[in-house]
Design an enzyme around this catalytic site. Structure first.
Site, short mmCIF file in Angstrom:
data_model
loop_
_atom_site.label_atom_id
_atom_site.label_comp_id
_atom_site.label_asym_id
_atom_site.label_seq_id
_atom_site.Cartn_x
_atom_site.Cartn_y
_atom_site.Cartn_z
CB CYS A 81 -12.40 -1.02 3.40
SG CYS A 81 -11.75 -1.96 4.79
N GLY A 82 -15.16 0.03 1.99
CA GLY A 82 -15.84 0.41 0.69
C GLY A 82 -17.11 1.40 1.16
N GLY A 106 -17.18 -5.62 1.84
CA GLY A 106 -17.13 -7.21 2.08
C GLY A 106 -17.14 -7.57 3.55
NE ARG A 119 -3.59 0.24 2.48
CZ ARG A 119 -4.39 -0.01 3.66
NH1 ARG A 119 -4.14 0.59 4.86
NH2 ARG A 119 -5.51 -0.80 3.59
NE ARG A 130 -8.31 -0.39 16.26
CZ ARG A 130 -8.45 -1.13 15.04
NH1 ARG A 130 -7.66 -0.84 13.84
NH2 ARG A 130 -9.50 -1.96 14.78
CE LYS A 131 -8.08 2.89 9.06
NZ LYS A 131 -9.30 2.37 8.00
FE1 SRM Z 1 -9.68 -0.57 5.11
C1 SRM Z 1 -8.56 -2.94 7.52
C2 SRM Z 1 -8.56 -2.31 2.80
C3 SRM Z 1 -10.19 2.00 3.32
C4 SRM Z 1 -11.81 0.50 7.67
N1 SRM Z 1 -8.63 -2.28 5.16
C5 SRM Z 1 -8.32 -3.22 6.09
C6 SRM Z 1 -7.41 -4.25 5.71
C7 SRM Z 1 -5.98 -3.79 5.76
C8 SRM Z 1 -7.44 -5.65 6.21
C9 SRM Z 1 -6.56 -6.36 5.80
O1 SRM Z 1 -5.50 -6.51 6.54
O2 SRM Z 1 -6.83 -7.48 5.13
C10 SRM Z 1 -7.73 -4.14 4.07
C11 SRM Z 1 -6.76 -4.69 3.08
C12 SRM Z 1 -7.51 -5.69 1.98
C13 SRM Z 1 -6.49 -5.66 0.79
O3 SRM Z 1 -5.64 -6.63 0.67
O4 SRM Z 1 -6.67 -4.82 -0.06
C14 SRM Z 1 -8.43 -2.70 3.90
N2 SRM Z 1 -9.37 -0.14 3.39
C15 SRM Z 1 -8.91 -1.11 2.37
C16 SRM Z 1 -8.90 -0.41 1.13
C17 SRM Z 1 -8.00 -1.08 -0.10
C18 SRM Z 1 -10.42 -0.75 0.41
C19 SRM Z 1 -10.62 -0.34 -0.89
O5 SRM Z 1 -10.85 -1.33 -1.70
O6 SRM Z 1 -10.27 0.79 -1.27
C20 SRM Z 1 -8.74 1.17 1.38
C21 SRM Z 1 -7.32 1.45 1.42
C22 SRM Z 1 -7.11 2.82 1.58
C23 SRM Z 1 -5.88 3.44 1.95
O7 SRM Z 1 -5.45 3.61 0.62
O8 SRM Z 1 -5.50 3.47 2.91
C24 SRM Z 1 -9.55 0.92 2.78
N3 SRM Z 1 -10.67 1.07 5.21
C25 SRM Z 1 -10.95 1.96 4.52
C26 SRM Z 1 -12.09 3.04 4.86
C27 SRM Z 1 -12.50 4.09 4.00
C28 SRM Z 1 -11.76 5.26 4.15
O9 SRM Z 1 -10.86 5.53 4.77
O10 SRM Z 1 -12.57 6.31 3.77
C29 SRM Z 1 -12.33 2.67 6.11
C30 SRM Z 1 -13.49 3.26 6.92
C31 SRM Z 1 -13.07 4.32 7.54
C32 SRM Z 1 -12.33 4.58 8.64
O11 SRM Z 1 -11.57 3.98 8.85
O12 SRM Z 1 -12.80 5.18 9.82
C33 SRM Z 1 -11.67 1.39 6.51
N4 SRM Z 1 -10.23 -1.08 7.29
C34 SRM Z 1 -11.10 -0.43 8.12
C35 SRM Z 1 -11.11 -1.26 9.36
C36 SRM Z 1 -11.99 -0.75 10.63
C37 SRM Z 1 -11.28 0.26 11.35
C38 SRM Z 1 -11.74 0.35 12.75
O13 SRM Z 1 -11.25 1.34 13.43
O14 SRM Z 1 -12.15 -0.62 13.08
C39 SRM Z 1 -10.15 -2.12 9.14
C40 SRM Z 1 -10.01 -3.14 10.33
C41 SRM Z 1 -8.94 -2.66 11.35
O15 SRM Z 1 -8.40 -1.69 11.08
O16 SRM Z 1 -8.59 -3.25 12.35
C42 SRM Z 1 -9.63 -2.03 7.90
FE1 SF4 Z 2 -13.78 -5.89 4.92
FE2 SF4 Z 2 -12.18 -3.95 4.31
FE3 SF4 Z 2 -11.53 -6.29 3.57
FE4 SF4 Z 2 -13.50 -5.24 2.55
S1 SF4 Z 2 -11.43 -4.66 2.40
S2 SF4 Z 2 -13.57 -7.23 3.23
S3 SF4 Z 2 -14.49 -3.93 4.27
S4 SF4 Z 2 -11.34 -5.78 5.93
#
Ligand code: SRM
Ligand code: SF4
Length: 517
Positions: free
Chosen positions: A447-448, A442, A69, A183-184
């Site tokens: 994240c979506g 998903g 990333r 946290r993030k």
């Molecule tokens: Fe996300 C965790 C993908 C935007 C909330 N997110 C993850 C992980 C890293 C989980 C993992 O290790 O597999 C996902 C990686 C999957 C992969 O292989 O791609 C993942 N998040 C994404 C992306 C790629 C979704 C997408 O297809 O666009 C986005 C990457 C953004 C970037 O460039 O950094 C992405 N994630 C978001 C957003 C949307 C936003 O930021 O507008 C959110 C909700 C907003 C927020 O964070 O407040 C989001 N992701 C999460 C969470 C829940 C956070 C929490 O506080 O609980 C997790 C799980 C965690 O952090 O424990 C997570």
């Molecule tokens: Fe869940 Fe984020 Fe993975 Fe999508 S990319 S399946 S919302 S953790």
């Protein structure tokens, strides 16, 4: 390398322990060793967690094929950078691709650990970094994708987003001051009028606002909102911090808020560690006062009205820039998925027709700016625009999808392919009379961003004919742009196999769609 934490009293959960034992950034100096021993021999905690501090994500779904990333502040990327990223994923054949993310960013797939030292050298040459893009770090900083191009924009925030990133990441080298947050953390800086960044879902967002002082010219700066976030357990829109800052104060305010969060944020329970939980515990006044104390001066109260007064634009199509004779062209990239050949073509088009620059959007699309009027017609004839259209069918046009089960082990369902197939099928079945934005995610991590959508679909397991099957929870009522607010769950557990007729009826009944004859 040790990181700074002062809140050591919290009961330590697994992640607090692993951070206290060894800072995530420490693996930077071990990369050559990891490359030599291969992914299976790397210490599991380093491999599965600490490497994320460098933007390297172990994928349990595809072991040995890592995801990388990046960080692309404001979604800006040059042709040269895109070319280098294309070359990196090309090497991995069928395993190699890239996804445009919901934070205007790119994630590369198929990465082998043995190549990472060389990949990092190549990124450095073109001034790109992936540092601190995962785990308890600040994510990619978002901004209007047409910053500096939009005639109606209020503040060109391109330099600001870069400065904030440089402060947080130590100019892309890694900054141990901010590698152990509770946290993030998400930051957005909006300079336009249409809230293109989804300010409401960021831990800190800056939105343009005029301060009017007696007898002097109105001064343009930002109102600040804080605490927006999504998580599986709780989703909250950001709340006003009652602060107005001039652009020159943005970096210092981000630093002060991050320091307060780092030193006082709740760490015991990871489900209750995002910034809003600290604001809840303290109350806004105490939080604001702590930030003032960290800054060493009193903050200016927010102004009554911000300038986010437009509906959100999607930037797909051809638009005139503020620079006379130039246009930006928004290309629709279906669910954000790119392959090496697409990346080379995009780099070439931006170089030949524009100024070798591209912008990524939070809707997972690409904008090519600075196309002169005289070159526009030729540009629009380019074969890539057959795949990445400037005029896609309506539901496909506004479709957003997270990664889903293809690569993400949290996923409860496959998303991207399913989302695209369904949007295409529904576009063939009904005619829309107004835009309808569908977002797929998903799992409940969101994240979506299903809560910002007109129709949000969150993966779950549903029951059909007595069996557990792929399903979705339906979210509705999300509003973006001016007066944004979050949608909520309207129906639980719709089986994916039943979705096409279900959504067809929903579009007709609630969104005035007309069945096609
Ligand atoms: Fe996300 C965790 C993908 C935007 C909330 N997110 C993850 C992980 C890293 C989980 C993992 O290790 O597999 C996902 C990686 C999957 C992969 O292989 O791609 C993942 N998040 C994404 C992306 C790629 C979704 C997408 O297809 O666009 C986005 C990457 C953004 C970037 O460039 O950094 C992405 N994630 C978001 C957003 C949307 C936003 O930021 O507008 C959110 C909700 C907003 C927020 O964070 O407040 C989001 N992701 C999460 C969470 C829940 C956070 C929490 O506080 O609980 C997790 C799980 C965690 O952090 O424990 C997570
Ligand atoms: Fe869940 Fe984020 Fe993975 Fe999508 S990319 S399946 S919302 S953790």
């Amino acid at each position: 390398m040790t990181s700074i934490i002062t809140n050591q009293t919290a009961t330590q959960n697994k992640f607090e322990k692993l951070k206290a034992e060894k800072d995530g950034l420490a693996v930077k100096s071990e990369l050559d060793h990891f490359a030599q021993i291969g992914w299976e021999a790397i210490n599991e905690t380093d491999r599965d967690h600490r490497l994320k501090w460098l933007g390297i994500f172990f994928r349990p779904v595809t072991p040995g094929k890592f995801m990388m990333r990046l960080r692309l502040p404001g979604g800006i990327i040059s042709s040269q950078q895109m070319q280098v990223l294309g070359e990196i994923v090309q090497r991995y054949g069928e395993d190699g691709n890239a996804d445009i993310t919901t934070r205007q960013n790119l994630q590369l797939r198929g990465i082998r650990i043995e190549d990472v030292p060389d990949i990092f050298r190549r990124l450095q040459v073109v001034e790109m970094t992936s540092v601190q893009s995962g785990m308890d770090n600040v994510r990619n900083i978002t901004a209007s994708p047409v910053a500096g191009l939009d005639a109606e924009e209020l503040i060109d925030v391109r330099e600001l987003v870069q400065q904030v990133q440089d402060m947080i990441t130590g100019n892309g080298e890694g900054n141990p001051e901010f590698t152990n947050l509770p946290r993030k953390f998400n930051i957005a800086i909006e300079g336009g009028r249409d809230n293109s960044v989804h300010a409401e879902i960021n831990d800190i967002a800056f939105v343009p606002a005029y301060k009017v002082a007696n007898g002097s010219e109105p001064q343009l700066g930002f109102n600040v909102v804080v605490g927006g976030f999504f998580s599986a357990k709780r989703c909250e829109a950001a709340i006003p911090m009652n602060v107005w800052v001039a652009p020159a104060e943005v970096v210092a305010l981000c630093r002060a808020i991050l320091e307060v969060y780092r030193d006082h944020g709740l760490r015991a329970n990871r489900q209750k560690a995002r910034l809003m939980w600290l604001i809840d515990e303290w109350g806004l006044d105490k939080f604001r006062a702590a930030v003032e104390q960290q800054l060493g001066y009193a903050l200016t109260p927010a102004v009554a009205k911000d300038e986010m007064d437009w509906e959100k634009r999607d930037h797909i199509g051809v638009y005139r820039q503020k620079q006379p004779g130039l246009n930006y062209v928004g290309l629709h990239v279906p669910v954000g998925r790119l392959f090496a050949a697409d990346m080379f073509e995009l780099a070439r088009l931006a170089e030949v027709y524009g100024n070798s620059e591209m912008r990524l959007t939070v809707e997972q699309n690409v904008i090519i700016p600075n196309v002169p009027d005289s070159r526009l017609e030729a540009f629009l004839q380019e074969p890539l625009l057959q795949a990445f259209s400037i005029d896609p069918s309506p539901l496909v046009r506004s479709l957003v999808s997270c990664t889903g089960a293809q690569f993400c082990n949290f996923a409860l369902i496959e998303t991207k392919n399913r989302a695209l197939a369904l949007a295409r099928a529904l576009d063939a079945e009904v005619e829309l009379t107004r835009p309808v934005r569908m977002h797929w995610t998903g799992c409940p991590n969101s994240c979506g961003q299903p809560q910002v959508a007109d129709i949000g679909l969150m993966g779950t397991k549903a029951r059909k004919d007595g069996k557990a099957v792929d399903g979705v929870d339906l979210y509705m009522g999300g509003k973006v742009g001016k007066d944004a607010h979050l949608g909520t769950c309207a129906q639980k557990g719709v089986a994916c196999d039943d979705l096409q007729p279900f959504l067809r009826d929903l579009l007709i009944q609630q969104f005035d769609a007309k069945p096609r004859e």
